[in-house]
Motif scaffolding. Structure first.
Motif, mmCIF file in Angstrom:
data_model
loop_
_atom_site.group_PDB
_atom_site.id
_atom_site.type_symbol
_atom_site.label_atom_id
_atom_site.label_comp_id
_atom_site.label_asym_id
_atom_site.label_seq_id
_atom_site.Cartn_x
_atom_site.Cartn_y
_atom_site.Cartn_z
ATOM 1 N N TRP A 45 120.489 -28.163 9.874
ATOM 2 C CA TRP A 45 119.612 -27.168 9.284
ATOM 3 C C TRP A 45 120.172 -25.744 9.255
ATOM 4 C CZ3 TRP A 45 118.123 -23.325 12.649
ATOM 5 C CH2 TRP A 45 118.282 -23.588 14.008
ATOM 6 N N ASP A 48 121.819 -24.414 5.701
ATOM 7 C CA ASP A 48 120.806 -24.126 4.673
ATOM 8 C C ASP A 48 119.972 -22.898 5.034
ATOM 9 O OD1 ASP A 48 121.599 -26.243 3.136
ATOM 10 O OD2 ASP A 48 119.923 -27.550 3.682
ATOM 11 N N MET A 52 119.696 -19.392 2.915
ATOM 12 C CA MET A 52 118.399 -18.942 2.438
ATOM 13 C C MET A 52 118.086 -17.528 2.937
ATOM 14 S SD MET A 52 114.707 -20.759 2.956
ATOM 15 C CE MET A 52 114.817 -20.561 4.712
ATOM 16 N N SER A 115 109.929 -24.640 -9.932
ATOM 17 C CA SER A 115 110.410 -25.085 -8.630
ATOM 18 C C SER A 115 109.262 -25.261 -7.640
ATOM 19 C CB SER A 115 111.422 -24.064 -8.098
ATOM 20 O OG SER A 115 112.009 -24.507 -6.914
ATOM 21 N N GLU A 120 110.687 -28.208 -5.168
ATOM 22 C CA GLU A 120 112.116 -28.519 -5.277
ATOM 23 C C GLU A 120 112.788 -28.411 -3.909
ATOM 24 O OE1 GLU A 120 115.902 -27.203 -8.057
ATOM 25 O OE2 GLU A 120 114.145 -25.921 -7.982
ATOM 26 N N ARG A 121 113.554 -29.422 -3.589
ATOM 27 C CA ARG A 121 114.238 -29.483 -2.296
ATOM 28 C C ARG A 121 115.748 -29.485 -2.499
ATOM 29 N NH1 ARG A 121 111.154 -30.660 1.901
ATOM 30 N NH2 ARG A 121 108.985 -31.169 1.559
ATOM 31 N N SER A 122 116.467 -29.278 -1.402
ATOM 32 C CA SER A 122 117.925 -29.144 -1.478
ATOM 33 C C SER A 122 118.628 -30.474 -1.743
ATOM 34 C CB SER A 122 118.468 -28.522 -0.185
ATOM 35 O OG SER A 122 118.261 -29.395 0.909
ATOM 36 N N ARG A 124 119.942 -32.270 0.476
ATOM 37 C CA ARG A 124 120.938 -32.488 1.515
ATOM 38 C C ARG A 124 120.255 -33.083 2.741
ATOM 39 N NH1 ARG A 124 123.938 -27.096 0.057
ATOM 40 N NH2 ARG A 124 123.420 -26.386 2.129
ATOM 41 N N ASP A 127 116.996 -31.501 3.759
ATOM 42 C CA ASP A 127 116.110 -31.601 2.596
ATOM 43 C C ASP A 127 114.964 -30.587 2.626
ATOM 44 O OD1 ASP A 127 115.767 -32.716 0.094
ATOM 45 O OD2 ASP A 127 114.252 -34.129 0.791
ATOM 46 N N MET A 130 114.687 -25.270 0.098
ATOM 47 C CA MET A 130 115.459 -24.041 -0.060
ATOM 48 C C MET A 130 115.515 -23.557 -1.508
ATOM 49 S SD MET A 130 119.323 -23.112 1.186
ATOM 50 C CE MET A 130 120.105 -24.274 0.098
ATOM 51 N N PRO A 131 115.762 -24.415 -2.495
ATOM 52 C CA PRO A 131 115.797 -23.918 -3.874
ATOM 53 C C PRO A 131 114.484 -23.250 -4.282
ATOM 54 C CG PRO A 131 116.721 -26.115 -3.776
ATOM 55 C CD PRO A 131 116.110 -25.834 -2.430
#
Length: 165
Positions: A45, A48, A52, A115, A120-122, A124, A127, A130-131
């Motif tokens: 984590w 990310d 952010m 989003s 909307e999720r990353s 990765r 998850d 972040m977007p």
């Protein structure tokens, strides 16, 4: 600071408070290095989160810098101009900048809404959404920068003074 216009107060207050997120990002990065190098237990984590936090600070930092008149400028031509020509350059720059920011803000707002609606999720390992957070911060930062630019434009027109002095 209470004698400042509302947009100036908001830009300054957000900038002063969000700047602490850089320190938190640095602390998290140190934590990640220790967890990975010393303990062999990297996190999923921290990367990310630091992206952010840094992006959010950067996106709101434009309005903060503009409010403080701390934007980087190359002034060797500007400084050689007489006062009236400088004023015209300032007017043109602020108007063009404001038009650009309104356009960017319009599209950033549409992307942020999309989003948020999709959460909307990353995608990765962590998850995190972040977007969604960054797109929303991009819209809000652009909106604040546009307001700050409009404030300077109104100031320049009303006072017939240079906004950078």
């Amino acid at each position: 600071m209470s004698d400042l216009p509302p947009v100036d107060r908001l830009s300054r207050a957000l900038g002063d408070r969000l700047a602490w997120l850089y320190l938190i990002s640095a602390g998290l990065t140190c934590f990640e290095v220790i967890m990975d190098a010393a303990l062999g237990a990297p996190t999923v984590w921290v990367h990310d989160t630091t992206i952010m936090l840094g992006a959010t600070c950067f996106l709101f930092g434009g309005a903060y810098a503009l409010q403080r008149r701390d934007h980087i400028r190359i002034t060797f031509v500007y400084d050689a101009l007489p006062g009236g020509a400088r004023r015209v350059c300032d007017l043109i720059g602020l108007i063009v900048g404001l038009v650009y920011l309104v356009g960017v803000g319009w599209f950033a707002g549409a992307q942020a809404i999309d989003s948020i609606m999709r959460v909307e999720r990353s995608g990765r390992a962590w998850d995190f959404p972040m977007p969604m957070v960054i797109r929303t911060a991009f819209f809000l930062g652009t909106a604040l920068l546009a307001l700050q630019t409009a404030q300077l434009l109104v100031q320049l027109i009303r006072r017939r003074a240079q906004p950078w002095q």
